[in-house]
Design an enzyme around this catalytic site. Structure first.
Site, PDB file in Angstrom:
ATOM      1  CD  GLN A 297      -2.673  -0.898   2.379  1.00  0.00           C
ATOM      2  OE1 GLN A 297      -2.705  -0.234   3.181  1.00  0.00           O
ATOM      3  NE2 GLN A 297      -3.889  -2.022   2.503  1.00  0.00           N
ATOM      4  CD  GLU A 381      16.397  30.659 -18.391  1.00  0.00           C
ATOM      5  OE1 GLU A 381      16.417  31.767 -18.294  1.00  0.00           O
ATOM      6  OE2 GLU A 381      17.133  29.982 -19.209  1.00  0.00           O
TER       7      GLU A 381
END
Length: 402
Positions: A297, A381
């Site tokens: 899980q 950037e």
């Protein structure tokens, strides 16, 4: 083919990781471009990337191949440039960065920065002289804006160009220093941004110009299969033809930066997808306590959370591409895409590494390499902080940069 495959927006189940059937949002031409560049990445980039990264080598031999592939100046028209759509360019960025950020960064520096500057702001003579060779990968360009003390604030650049004599026909003398300039040491031409008595202007500096010294930055922990340099300009004399006539003020470099930021929003999802795929494959093959890791899980929760963000980030990139293609894309939308997709890609790469356990710290697997590279992508950037403030100003109307 199932009935679901005939309904737009419904997955036919052929790719369990495309839960939202995002491929249905792409045209046949766009899918063909994606598959062609994905195949190139699988055949030419992935087999060598671990060695290039470990040895800190950028594979210059792939540059003409990238030109032949049609990804250099991919979004530009004429002068040997492919003239492809915004979404096609985005898909190329995604597939190349699934190989490595350093490869996508080269394509971005070459096309979105250096070639865009010449294409948009240069004279016809400059376009004819430089762009065809750059599009073919015969000549490398670089984009020199960032300085040692001027990163997030380009308005404070101190590199200066003064007239080398009276009159507009005089040449220029360039002095200053730049830092983190991609591919400067192998570039045939530098696009250099400098302060002048007439504001910030752009200049083309050919390789071999006396007074220019580019030194690769060593001992990097990120972007190792790439080149970033310190550059010094010491009384560099340029002719009047070196000036980019159309660029005045910071609008010149910012236009190019927005092109690069757009590509990053796509590229980051390529690194995220490759990290997720590596973790998924590993979890299905690796046995622990008698069954595959994928059967637990906690592992499934990690995989699902990664897939959620990849699907959302890719859908965001496609939407930005459609806006750009319609000439409606705004700077704040680019900031949203860059901020979200890079941030989520780093989290995905790190989570993917956790599924790989100790094996994940080797270059046999891609996630930790992607995570390290994305730290650079997150910084250049426009940092997270800069894009946060761009969006903050947009939603409040108040600038908080100073």
């Amino acid at each position: 083919m199932s009935e679901a495959a005939d309904v737009p927006g419904v997955s036919d189940g052929s790719d369990p990781s495309d839960v939202l059937a995002l491929d249905s949002l792409l045209t046949a031409n766009e899918l063909a471009v994606r598959e062609r560049i994905r195949d190139f990445t699988e055949q030419r980039i992935k087999p060598g990337i671990a060695r290039w990264y470990e040895d800190a080598v950028f594979p210059l031999e792939v540059v003409p191949e990238l030109g032949e592939l049609g990804v250099l100046g991919m979004h530009l028209e004429g002068y040997g440039c492919p003239g492809r759509s915004a979404v096609e360019y985005g898909l190329a960025a995604m597939e190349l960065e699934a190989g490595d950020s350093g490869i996508r960064t080269f394509v971005s520096v070459q096309g979105s920065l250096a070639m865009t500057a010449i294409h948009k702001w240069g004279s016809e003579e400059q376009r004819q002289e430089w762009l065809p060779r750059m599009a073919a990968g015969e000549l490398i360009g670089c984009f020199a804006l960032t300085e040692p003390t001027a990163g997030s604030d380009p308005s404070s650049i101190s590199t200066f160009a003064r007239r080398d004599g009276p009159g507009d026909d005089a040449g220029w003398v360039l002095d200053g220093a730049k830092r983190w300039i991609g591919f400067a040491s192998v570039a045939g031409v530098m696009v250099v941004w400098a302060r002048t008595d007439d504001g910030v202007r752009g200049f083309l500096v050919p390789a071999g110009t006396p007074g220019v010294r580019a030194t690769p930055i060593a001992q990097k922990l990120s972007m190792r299969a790439s080149i970033q340099c310190d550059v010094v300009f010491d009384a560099v004399r340029l002719g009047p033809e070196a000036l980019l006539p159309g660029a005045r003020g910071l609008r010149g470099p910012f236009t190019c930066l927005n092109e690069a930021r757009y590509g990053i929003a796509w590229g980051a999802m390529g690194a995220a997808r490759d990290s997720y795929q590596a973790a998924l494959n590993y979890s299905q093959d690796r046995l622990q306590f008698g069954k595959p890791l994928a059967g637990y899980q906690l592992t499934q929760e990690k995989l699902v959370n990664m897939l959620l963000e990849i699907q959302k980030g890719t859908m965001l990139a496609i939407h930005l591409g459609r806006l750009k293609g319609a000439r409606k894309l705004q700077p704040e939308q680019i900031s949203l895409g860059k901020l979200n997709n890079v941030r989520e890609a780093i989290a995905i790469a790190r989570e993917a590494r956790s599924i790989l356990g100790g094996n994940g710290i080797t270059l046999d697997y891609s996630p930790l390499r992607h995570a390290a590279n994305l730290e650079s992508v997150r910084t250049y950037e426009g940092t997270d902080e800069v894009h946060t403030l761009v969006l903050g100003k947009h939603i409040t109307g108040i600038g908080a940069f100073r």
